[in-house]
Design a protein around this motif. Structure first.
Motif, mmCIF file in Angstrom:
data_model
loop_
_atom_site.group_PDB
_atom_site.id
_atom_site.type_symbol
_atom_site.label_atom_id
_atom_site.label_comp_id
_atom_site.label_asym_id
_atom_site.label_seq_id
_atom_site.Cartn_x
_atom_site.Cartn_y
_atom_site.Cartn_z
ATOM 1 N N SER A 93 0.806 -1.223 0.000
ATOM 2 C CA SER A 93 0.000 0.000 0.000
ATOM 3 C C SER A 93 0.832 1.263 0.000
ATOM 4 C CB SER A 93 -0.927 0.019 1.211
ATOM 5 O OG SER A 93 -1.890 -0.970 1.083
ATOM 6 N N GLY A 94 1.842 1.346 0.884
ATOM 7 C CA GLY A 94 2.568 2.590 1.075
ATOM 8 C C GLY A 94 3.673 2.805 0.065
ATOM 9 N N LYS A 95 3.993 4.058 -0.135
ATOM 10 C CA LYS A 95 5.050 4.449 -1.057
ATOM 11 C C LYS A 95 6.424 4.156 -0.443
ATOM 12 C CE LYS A 95 6.729 8.460 -3.577
ATOM 13 N NZ LYS A 95 6.563 9.887 -3.812
ATOM 14 N N ILE A 96 7.351 3.715 -1.289
ATOM 15 C CA ILE A 96 8.721 3.429 -0.872
ATOM 16 C C ILE A 96 9.663 4.241 -1.752
ATOM 17 C CG2 ILE A 96 10.510 1.661 -0.653
ATOM 18 C CD1 ILE A 96 8.224 -0.399 -0.522
ATOM 19 N N GLU A 97 10.575 4.980 -1.121
ATOM 20 C CA GLU A 97 11.595 5.729 -1.847
ATOM 21 C C GLU A 97 12.962 5.196 -1.428
ATOM 22 O OE1 GLU A 97 10.675 10.152 -2.277
ATOM 23 O OE2 GLU A 97 9.518 9.581 -0.486
ATOM 24 N N ILE A 98 13.844 5.012 -2.399
ATOM 25 C CA ILE A 98 15.178 4.466 -2.143
ATOM 26 C C ILE A 98 16.218 5.488 -2.576
ATOM 27 C CG2 ILE A 98 16.784 2.596 -2.686
ATOM 28 C CD1 ILE A 98 14.218 0.932 -3.392
ATOM 29 N N PHE A 99 17.160 5.767 -1.665
ATOM 30 C CA PHE A 99 18.210 6.748 -1.928
ATOM 31 C C PHE A 99 19.571 6.094 -1.692
ATOM 32 C CE2 PHE A 99 14.486 8.902 -0.178
ATOM 33 C CZ PHE A 99 14.226 9.868 -1.134
ATOM 34 N N ASN A 100 20.346 5.945 -2.735
ATOM 35 C CA ASN A 100 21.710 5.423 -2.607
ATOM 36 C C ASN A 100 22.652 6.544 -2.188
ATOM 37 O OD1 ASN A 100 21.246 2.656 -3.435
ATOM 38 N ND2 ASN A 100 20.845 3.517 -5.465
ATOM 39 N N ASN A 101 23.656 6.205 -1.377
ATOM 40 C CA ASN A 101 24.635 7.192 -0.893
ATOM 41 C C ASN A 101 23.931 8.436 -0.357
ATOM 42 O OD1 ASN A 101 26.934 5.589 -1.624
ATOM 43 N ND2 ASN A 101 26.402 6.070 -3.744
ATOM 44 N N PHE A 102 22.999 8.217 0.555
ATOM 45 C CA PHE A 102 22.126 9.286 1.019
ATOM 46 C C PHE A 102 22.884 10.374 1.771
ATOM 47 C CE2 PHE A 102 19.239 11.318 3.994
ATOM 48 C CZ PHE A 102 18.235 11.713 3.135
ATOM 49 N N PHE A 103 23.619 9.995 2.799
ATOM 50 C CA PHE A 103 24.338 10.986 3.598
ATOM 51 C C PHE A 103 25.705 11.270 2.976
ATOM 52 C CE2 PHE A 103 21.511 9.139 6.890
ATOM 53 C CZ PHE A 103 20.868 10.296 7.276
ATOM 54 N N LYS A 143 1.655 3.245 6.903
ATOM 55 C CA LYS A 143 0.287 2.709 6.895
ATOM 56 C C LYS A 143 0.159 1.550 5.911
ATOM 57 C CE LYS A 143 -4.555 4.074 6.431
ATOM 58 N NZ LYS A 143 -4.992 3.083 7.346
ATOM 59 N N ASP A 144 -0.190 0.406 6.443
ATOM 60 C CA ASP A 144 -0.432 -0.806 5.649
ATOM 61 C C ASP A 144 0.760 -1.216 4.793
ATOM 62 O OD1 ASP A 144 -3.043 -0.949 6.677
ATOM 63 O OD2 ASP A 144 -3.796 0.360 5.100
ATOM 64 N N ASN A 145 1.953 -0.828 5.190
ATOM 65 C CA ASN A 145 3.156 -1.173 4.426
ATOM 66 C C ASN A 145 3.892 -2.299 5.160
ATOM 67 O OD1 ASN A 145 5.101 -1.137 2.463
ATOM 68 N ND2 ASN A 145 5.406 1.070 2.555
ATOM 69 N N TRP A 146 3.485 -3.513 4.883
ATOM 70 C CA TRP A 146 4.055 -4.691 5.522
ATOM 71 C C TRP A 146 5.488 -4.883 5.057
ATOM 72 C CZ3 TRP A 146 1.513 -7.111 9.348
ATOM 73 C CH2 TRP A 146 0.156 -6.818 9.486
ATOM 74 N N HIS A 147 6.372 -5.253 5.987
ATOM 75 C CA HIS A 147 7.780 -5.452 5.632
ATOM 76 C C HIS A 147 8.473 -6.329 6.664
ATOM 77 C CE1 HIS A 147 7.686 -2.025 8.350
ATOM 78 N NE2 HIS A 147 8.919 -2.343 8.703
ATOM 79 N N HIS A 148 9.618 -6.858 6.275
ATOM 80 C CA HIS A 148 10.472 -7.591 7.209
ATOM 81 C C HIS A 148 11.870 -7.702 6.626
ATOM 82 C CE1 HIS A 148 10.706 -11.523 5.104
ATOM 83 N NE2 HIS A 148 9.498 -11.210 4.684
ATOM 84 N N PHE A 205 12.202 -6.953 2.679
ATOM 85 C CA PHE A 205 11.071 -7.281 1.824
ATOM 86 C C PHE A 205 9.904 -6.386 2.203
ATOM 87 C CE2 PHE A 205 13.173 -11.461 1.375
ATOM 88 C CZ PHE A 205 13.087 -11.596 0.002
ATOM 89 N N PHE A 206 9.159 -5.936 1.186
ATOM 90 C CA PHE A 206 7.961 -5.129 1.395
ATOM 91 C C PHE A 206 6.783 -5.812 0.726
ATOM 92 C CE2 PHE A 206 11.328 -2.067 1.924
ATOM 93 C CZ PHE A 206 10.872 -1.275 2.963
ATOM 94 N N GLY A 207 5.605 -5.616 1.295
ATOM 95 C CA GLY A 207 4.372 -6.166 0.741
ATOM 96 C C GLY A 207 3.924 -7.406 1.482
ATOM 97 N N SER A 208 2.646 -7.652 1.452
ATOM 98 C CA SER A 208 2.094 -8.800 2.173
ATOM 99 C C SER A 208 2.586 -10.118 1.603
ATOM 100 C CB SER A 208 0.571 -8.738 2.166
ATOM 101 O OG SER A 208 0.090 -8.730 0.838
ATOM 102 N N ASP A 209 3.012 -10.118 0.349
ATOM 103 C CA ASP A 209 3.558 -11.318 -0.276
ATOM 104 C C ASP A 209 4.993 -11.111 -0.748
ATOM 105 O OD1 ASP A 209 1.200 -12.866 -0.018
ATOM 106 O OD2 ASP A 209 0.339 -11.824 -1.742
ATOM 107 N N ASN A 210 5.722 -10.214 -0.070
ATOM 108 C CA ASN A 210 7.128 -9.928 -0.412
ATOM 109 C C ASN A 210 7.303 -9.494 -1.868
ATOM 110 O OD1 ASN A 210 7.789 -10.715 2.184
ATOM 111 N ND2 ASN A 210 8.317 -12.794 1.585
#
Length: 160
Positions: free
Chosen positions: A2-12, A131-136, A109-114
């Protein structure tokens, strides 16, 4: 998912990332045989790093809490969960090992089914709506001889 995911490489910046890695080497408590935990209450986490997250993302966040987790090789938090119980709107997750080989596996992993996998890498920040962003976390493979560390910021919009 459900939720948005943003990925930032070399962030800091390299300098700030090195400071985070160095500071992250202290004051751990064992949660069990396979996991370490520490609260990140120093200004480096609660002000300096948070200000970079706010500045770079353009989102007006306030910090609910910051902490670090360590997982020994071949273990992970295999319990799929959502972070909404934290009363936060976003989680920022920084893979904080200074060196990590992608062949070692591990990540989140993100999502109810990875449905979506983010590979661990040094200084990679994953910002996601809670919100509703299942992960592990996923385990590293048997070739890894070091723990995997993440720094976590639980965030909420300042105007909510």
């Amino acid at each position: 998912m459900s939720g948005k995911i943003e990925i930032f490489n070399n962030f800091f910046s390299e300098e700030l990332f090195k400071k985070l890695v160095k500071q992250n080497n202290n004051n751990w408590e064992a949660r069990d045989f396979f996991h370490l935990y520490k609260d990140c209450i120093e200004d480096l986490y609660t002000k300096e790093s948070l200000n970079e997250i706010i500045h770079f993302t353009g989102k007006n966040f306030i910090l609910k809490r910051a902490y670090s987790l360590g997982s020994c090789p071949i273990t992970s938090n295999l319990i799929r969960h959502c972070d909404t119980h934290e009363n936060s709107s976003h989680t920022a997750l920084l893979y904080s090992n200074p060196h990590w080989n992608s062949e070692w596996g591990s990540g989140t992993f993100f999502g109810s089914d990875n449905q979506h996998f983010v590979q661990a890498a040094p200084n990679k920040l994953v910002l996601f709506e809670t919100k509703d962003n299942w992960h592990h976390a996923s385990p590293s493979n048997m070739n890894v001889q070091m723990w995997r560390f993440v720094i976590v910021w639980k965030l909420h919009y300042a105007n909510i």
